[in-house]
Enzyme design. Structure first.
Site, mmCIF file in Angstrom:
data_model
loop_
_atom_site.group_PDB
_atom_site.id
_atom_site.type_symbol
_atom_site.label_atom_id
_atom_site.label_comp_id
_atom_site.label_asym_id
_atom_site.label_seq_id
_atom_site.Cartn_x
_atom_site.Cartn_y
_atom_site.Cartn_z
ATOM 1 N N LYS A 34 0.853 -1.209 0.000
ATOM 2 C CA LYS A 34 0.000 0.000 0.000
ATOM 3 C C LYS A 34 0.878 1.245 0.000
ATOM 4 O O LYS A 34 0.670 2.162 -0.801
ATOM 5 C CB LYS A 34 -0.876 0.006 1.243
ATOM 6 N N ASN A 35 1.878 1.286 0.874
ATOM 7 C CA ASN A 35 2.651 2.504 1.071
ATOM 8 C C ASN A 35 3.676 2.761 -0.027
ATOM 9 O O ASN A 35 4.326 3.803 -0.027
ATOM 10 C CB ASN A 35 3.309 2.496 2.452
ATOM 11 N N ARG A 106 -4.309 10.636 4.182
ATOM 12 C CA ARG A 106 -3.205 11.589 4.310
ATOM 13 C C ARG A 106 -2.280 11.542 3.101
ATOM 14 O O ARG A 106 -1.763 12.578 2.667
ATOM 15 C CB ARG A 106 -2.445 11.237 5.575
ATOM 16 N N CYS A 130 -5.203 12.326 12.516
ATOM 17 C CA CYS A 130 -5.595 10.937 12.254
ATOM 18 C C CYS A 130 -5.936 10.316 13.605
ATOM 19 O O CYS A 130 -5.961 10.988 14.619
ATOM 20 C CB CYS A 130 -4.468 10.183 11.558
ATOM 21 N N ARG A 135 -0.580 14.804 12.724
ATOM 22 C CA ARG A 135 0.376 14.292 11.729
ATOM 23 C C ARG A 135 0.850 15.530 10.946
ATOM 24 O O ARG A 135 0.310 15.882 9.927
ATOM 25 C CB ARG A 135 -0.300 13.278 10.797
ATOM 26 N N PRO A 136 1.857 16.241 11.463
ATOM 27 C CA PRO A 136 2.244 17.521 10.845
ATOM 28 C C PRO A 136 2.749 17.353 9.417
ATOM 29 O O PRO A 136 3.145 16.251 9.012
ATOM 30 C CB PRO A 136 3.356 18.022 11.752
ATOM 31 N N ASP A 138 4.813 20.081 8.269
ATOM 32 C CA ASP A 138 5.741 21.227 8.200
ATOM 33 C C ASP A 138 6.975 20.924 7.367
ATOM 34 O O ASP A 138 7.457 21.778 6.610
ATOM 35 C CB ASP A 138 6.150 21.648 9.615
ATOM 36 N N LEU A 139 7.456 19.675 7.431
ATOM 37 C CA LEU A 139 8.658 19.327 6.640
ATOM 38 C C LEU A 139 8.351 19.382 5.142
ATOM 39 O O LEU A 139 9.164 19.804 4.334
ATOM 40 C CB LEU A 139 9.155 17.937 7.022
ATOM 41 N N ASP A 324 4.648 0.640 12.204
ATOM 42 C CA ASP A 324 3.420 0.014 11.696
ATOM 43 C C ASP A 324 3.282 -1.430 12.142
ATOM 44 O O ASP A 324 2.267 -2.072 11.845
ATOM 45 C CB ASP A 324 3.385 0.060 10.160
ATOM 46 N N VAL A 346 8.515 6.967 16.963
ATOM 47 C CA VAL A 346 8.067 7.669 15.747
ATOM 48 C C VAL A 346 6.771 8.409 16.026
ATOM 49 O O VAL A 346 6.614 9.584 15.711
ATOM 50 C CB VAL A 346 7.903 6.675 14.572
ATOM 51 N N ARG A 416 -8.589 -0.654 4.520
ATOM 52 C CA ARG A 416 -7.731 0.391 3.941
ATOM 53 C C ARG A 416 -6.386 -0.183 3.531
ATOM 54 O O ARG A 416 -5.773 0.288 2.586
ATOM 55 C CB ARG A 416 -7.473 1.507 4.969
HETATM 56 C C1 EPZ Z 1 4.288 6.904 6.405
HETATM 57 O O1 EPZ Z 1 3.531 7.975 6.938
HETATM 58 C C2 EPZ Z 1 3.339 5.723 6.331
HETATM 59 N N1 EPZ Z 1 2.198 6.058 5.483
HETATM 60 C C3 EPZ Z 1 2.838 5.369 7.730
HETATM 61 O O2 EPZ Z 1 2.064 4.180 7.608
HETATM 62 C C4 EPZ Z 1 4.030 5.082 8.636
HETATM 63 O O3 EPZ Z 1 3.566 4.846 9.933
HETATM 64 C C5 EPZ Z 1 4.986 6.283 8.611
HETATM 65 O O4 EPZ Z 1 5.387 6.577 7.265
HETATM 66 C C6 EPZ Z 1 6.254 6.028 9.421
HETATM 67 O O5 EPZ Z 1 6.925 4.917 8.896
HETATM 68 C C7 EPZ Z 1 2.339 5.974 4.150
HETATM 69 O O6 EPZ Z 1 3.395 5.647 3.639
HETATM 70 C C8 EPZ Z 1 1.116 6.305 3.328
HETATM 71 P P1 EPZ Z 1 6.383 10.296 8.382
HETATM 72 P P2 EPZ Z 1 4.148 9.482 6.907
HETATM 73 O O7 EPZ Z 1 6.230 11.585 7.667
HETATM 74 O O8 EPZ Z 1 4.935 9.689 5.668
HETATM 75 C C9 EPZ Z 1 6.961 13.476 11.781
HETATM 76 C C10 EPZ Z 1 0.162 2.824 7.787
HETATM 77 O O9 EPZ Z 1 -0.304 2.266 8.792
HETATM 78 N N2 EPZ Z 1 6.707 14.483 10.737
HETATM 79 O O10 EPZ Z 1 7.549 9.419 8.051
HETATM 80 O O11 EPZ Z 1 3.041 10.427 7.192
HETATM 81 C C11 EPZ Z 1 5.710 12.694 12.140
HETATM 82 O O12 EPZ Z 1 4.942 13.373 13.114
HETATM 83 C C12 EPZ Z 1 0.652 4.255 7.879
HETATM 84 O O13 EPZ Z 1 0.295 2.280 6.664
HETATM 85 C C13 EPZ Z 1 6.883 15.823 11.052
HETATM 86 O O14 EPZ Z 1 7.223 16.185 12.188
HETATM 87 O O15 EPZ Z 1 5.102 9.421 8.150
HETATM 88 C C14 EPZ Z 1 6.273 11.401 12.666
HETATM 89 O O16 EPZ Z 1 6.641 11.571 14.022
HETATM 90 C C15 EPZ Z 1 0.324 4.887 9.209
HETATM 91 N N3 EPZ Z 1 6.649 16.754 10.088
HETATM 92 C C16 EPZ Z 1 7.552 11.214 11.852
HETATM 93 O O17 EPZ Z 1 7.839 12.478 11.245
HETATM 94 C C17 EPZ Z 1 6.284 16.403 8.816
HETATM 95 O O18 EPZ Z 1 6.129 17.300 7.967
HETATM 96 C C18 EPZ Z 1 7.421 10.200 10.741
HETATM 97 O O19 EPZ Z 1 6.322 10.572 9.958
HETATM 98 C C19 EPZ Z 1 6.130 15.030 8.516
HETATM 99 C C20 EPZ Z 1 6.351 14.096 9.489
#
Ligand code: EPZ
Length: 451
Positions: A34-35, A106, A130, A135-136, A138-139, A324, A346, A416
């Protein structure tokens, strides 16, 4: 008898009924990731033509995202039975992604990078929160500005503009490392005027396979799988045929299922897998439980041990233990012969499954971003509620080993991200069936809805 309705609308949902105590046996097949599928779909928008994506799983999130692509003008055909999707992006002419769809999923936020990369401008709804908190993004936004985009917020939407219609490129260092932001910045930077660099980039296999599709389309990318990715912008990208990766989280979920519900000494084969995508942290923890782990090229044989040993874990970005899989790991620890803990570095509040597991008799205490689990307590079947995709699947795992019947409600969360989960488990010996129920039924009214 016609189905009951609540204020004129049938509030029918699916639930899974699992009778515990049946051994998992035979084999389980892993579907496409999926991801990884979602970013592959976004990448297809970057080329003026038709890409064909294979091994795309038949999931709600995939269908939702296909609709998001259609809104931008792409023609998307999805043959769910063959897991094949064609994306004709020649008609992309509406660089928007509406709130109604982005709030559902998202990953729709990838439209920001895809539309900036293809059209030079975009208007994409902010994703919101969520099930387990903020789920920010900002990055994502700071990264786009580093590439030269003008970013402003407009009534819940991000409006992004590349001056002169094309991004310049630039360097951005992430903190923390973010899978989604890495993907979004790759989508935007591959057609920029000049060079870009992403520092502290995500190294997840989802990002690497997605980057390989971009390379096949003609993008110039170096450093995929490392924490520094260098991109040389190109003017145009070509449509491609591309094969999606297998789902590493489904693989890990099935390995945990086999370790807790398999017959000791009788291996369960998990097929169509990529063992190399699991990461060392998960494999090390898994083998320390005493479960048998025999990887082949595209399968893994897992054998349940006579006694599961408790192994504490801490999640981290790849190749760390995947967040996950932490809910599923908690169920394994509830079955283990001792106490252990799960720490999520995380997401700090991803424990909505714990109160539901308490209803099944699990002895677990959450303290900030850790859960302490006492092993060896027999779980009892109960009616429990899915709150998100991975919490939901942990309840199914618990139901498989609990005494009696478990009803897992709101299975739409599971749909999902797990393709035909109940069908796969039923074919591997588990007593599991999907039935409809009325979410708002009043138990005092003995009027069942039509089955
Ligand atoms: C991806 O989400 C996955 N989703 C998530 O899987 C997974 O849990 C996550 O990566 C971590 O491995 C998809 O790929 C669709 P991140 P993503 O940005 O990209 C912080 C599932 O169950 N962060 O890597 O949204 C954030 O808060 C889903 O399949 C910022 O601070 O995750 C977190 O602590 C759930 N600012 C960390 O980074 C930002 O702009 C990792 O989040 C973005 C993220």
């Amino acid at each position: 008898m016609e189905s009951r309705t609540v204020c004129g609308i049938l509030r029918a949902m699916d639930k899974l009924i699992i009778e515990g105590g049946h051994a998992l046996s035979g084999s389980l097949s892993v579907s496409g990731s999926k991801n990884t599928a979602l970013p592959l779909m976004a990448a297809a928008l970057l080329a003026d033509g038709t890409s064909v994506l294979s091994r795309i799983p038949n999931l709600r999130d995939v269908k939702t995202f296909a609709h998001v692509l259609r809104i931008s003008g792409a023609a998307v055909q999805f043959d769910a039975a063959r897991n094949e999707m064609t994306v004709d992006a020649s008609g992309v002419n509406y660089p928007e992604a509406p709130y109604e769809l982005v709030k559902k999923m998202r990953a729709s936020f990838y439209m920001l990078g895809a539309l900036l990369g293809r059209c030079g401008h975009a208007r994409v709804s902010l994703p919101g929160g969520c099930a387990w908190g903020p789920r920010p993004v900002d990055l994502h936004l700071k990264g786009m500005e580093a590439l030269g985009a003008d970013i402003r917020l407009d009534h819940g939407y991000v409006v992004a503009e590349a001056k002169g219609g094309r991004l310049n490129g630039g360097t951005f260092r992430m903190n923390p490392s973010s899978v989604g932001a890495t993907i979004n910045l790759l989508l935007a930077s591959v057609t920029a005027r000049g060079a870009s660099r992403i520092e502290h980039a995500a190294r997840e296999p989802d990002v690497v396979v997605f980057g390989e599709m971009l390379q096949k389309m003609g993008a110039s990318i170096k450093g995929l799988g490392t924490d520094t990715i260098d991109i040389e912008g190109v003017h145009t990208l070509s449509p491609v045929n591309f094969h999606n990766a297998p789902d590493r989280i489904e693989l890990g979920t099935f390995m945990i299922a086999a370790a807790i519900a398999g017959k000791p000494g009788q291996p369960v084969r998990i097929t169509n897998a990529a063992p190399e995508h699991l990461g060392d942290a998960f494999v090390d923890a898994f083998t320390q439980t005493g479960a048998g782990y025999e990887p082949g090229d595209d399968y893994i044989d897992v054998t349940a041990p006579d006694k599961l040993l408790p192994v504490s874990i801490e999640t981290g970005v790849y190749p760390g233990f995947p967040t996950d899989l932490q809910a599923q790991w908690t169920v394994l620890l509830a079955q283990a012969s001792g106490n252990a803990r799960v720490r999520d570095t995380v997401y700090f509040d991803r424990f909505k499954h714990i109160p539901e597991l308490h209803r099944m008799g699990a002895n677990a205490i959450v303290v900030q971003n850790e859960v302490f689990i006492a092993g060896g307590n027999h779980l009892q079947g109960a009616t429990v509620m899915s709150t998100d995709l991975r919490a939901g699947v942990s309840l199914v795992l618990a139901g498989m080993v609990a005494e009696g019947e478990t009803h897992v409600l709101r299975v739409y969360h599971l749909d999902r991200g797990y393709e035909n989960l109940d069908g796969k488990l039923a074919d591997a010996g588990i007593a599991i069936r999907r039935v409809q129920y009325d979410e708002f039924a009043d138990p005092s009214i003995k009027e069942p809805i039509a089955g």
